[in-house]
Design an enzyme around this catalytic site. Structure first.
Site, PDB file in Angstrom:
ATOM      1  N   GLU A 189       0.828  -1.217   0.000  1.00 12.77           N
ATOM      2  CA  GLU A 189       0.000   0.000   0.000  1.00 12.77           C
ATOM      3  C   GLU A 189       0.857   1.260   0.000  1.00 12.77           C
ATOM      4  O   GLU A 189       0.509   2.259  -0.631  1.00 12.77           O
ATOM      5  CB  GLU A 189      -0.964  -0.007   1.186  1.00 12.77           C
ATOM      6  CG  GLU A 189      -1.942  -1.176   1.178  1.00 12.77           C
ATOM      7  CD  GLU A 189      -2.742  -1.303  -0.121  1.00 12.77           C
ATOM      8  OE1 GLU A 189      -3.029  -0.274  -0.762  1.00 12.77           O
ATOM      9  OE2 GLU A 189      -3.058  -2.443  -0.492  1.00 12.77           O
ATOM     10  N   GLU A 222      -0.751  -2.780  -9.457  1.00 17.31           N
ATOM     11  CA  GLU A 222      -0.713  -3.822  -8.431  1.00 17.31           C
ATOM     12  C   GLU A 222       0.582  -4.629  -8.524  1.00 17.31           C
ATOM     13  O   GLU A 222       1.196  -4.941  -7.498  1.00 17.31           O
ATOM     14  CB  GLU A 222      -1.926  -4.743  -8.550  1.00 17.31           C
ATOM     15  CG  GLU A 222      -3.228  -4.097  -8.151  1.00 17.31           C
ATOM     16  CD  GLU A 222      -3.234  -3.646  -6.703  1.00 17.31           C
ATOM     17  OE1 GLU A 222      -2.779  -4.412  -5.822  1.00 17.31           O
ATOM     18  OE2 GLU A 222      -3.701  -2.527  -6.443  1.00 17.31           O
TER      19      GLU A 222
END
Length: 153
Positions: free
Chosen positions: A4, A83
């Protein structure tokens, strides 16, 4: 957590916003052209007497839905790339592939997912890499690829 943080450090939110604005503009433009073409071709058959008639709303919604569906792979592709970048950053930062593999195995189990969906479904709706692809990436990841090593120097 490192994954993150990577999204933040790599400005994925801002880059994604820019792409979505561009894609949104072209989606709206293509919706406009498709809607007007269909309306002009079929308005008498569908009982549309005025382009401002509320009866055109279903046609407008169908046109927008089609154009949005056709544009969805663009944003999903970008998201999958981000991602993968964040997964790589997490591995370079933590070098703990066992924890990553364990986390995704638990996620697969909790989601009651096999991690495999047909390619067309993944292309149109998949905003993240398949869980099996991510587990495979972590399993094959070698810290030497990033210039780091777990051995003391």
């Amino acid at each position: 957590m490192a994954h993150e943080i990577a999204h933040y450090k790599m400005n994925h939110i801002y880059k994604g916003l820019v792409l979505q604005i561009i894609v949104g503009f072209f989606t709206a433009l293509s919706t406009f052209f498709l809607f007007n073409r269909l309306r002009k071709k079929w308005e008498h058959r569908w009982g549309i007497n005025d382009p401002h008639d509320i009866a055109v709303l279903p046609l407008l919604m169908a046109s927008f839905s089609l154009m949005s569906f056709l544009a969805s792979p663009i944003g999903n592709f970008q998201s999958r790339l981000y991602e993968m970048e964040s997964d790589r950053y997490a591995m370079e930062t933590t070098a703990d592939k066992e924890a990553a593999i364990s986390a995704f195995q638990k996620l697969t189990k909790n989601a009651k997912s096999t991690g495999y969906e047909p390619a067309i479904i993944h292309l149109t709706t998949g905003s993240h890499p398949r869980i099996t692809e991510r587990i495979d990436f972590f399993d094959k990841y070698d810290n030497k690829d990033s210039g780091q090593s777990n051995s003391p120097s």
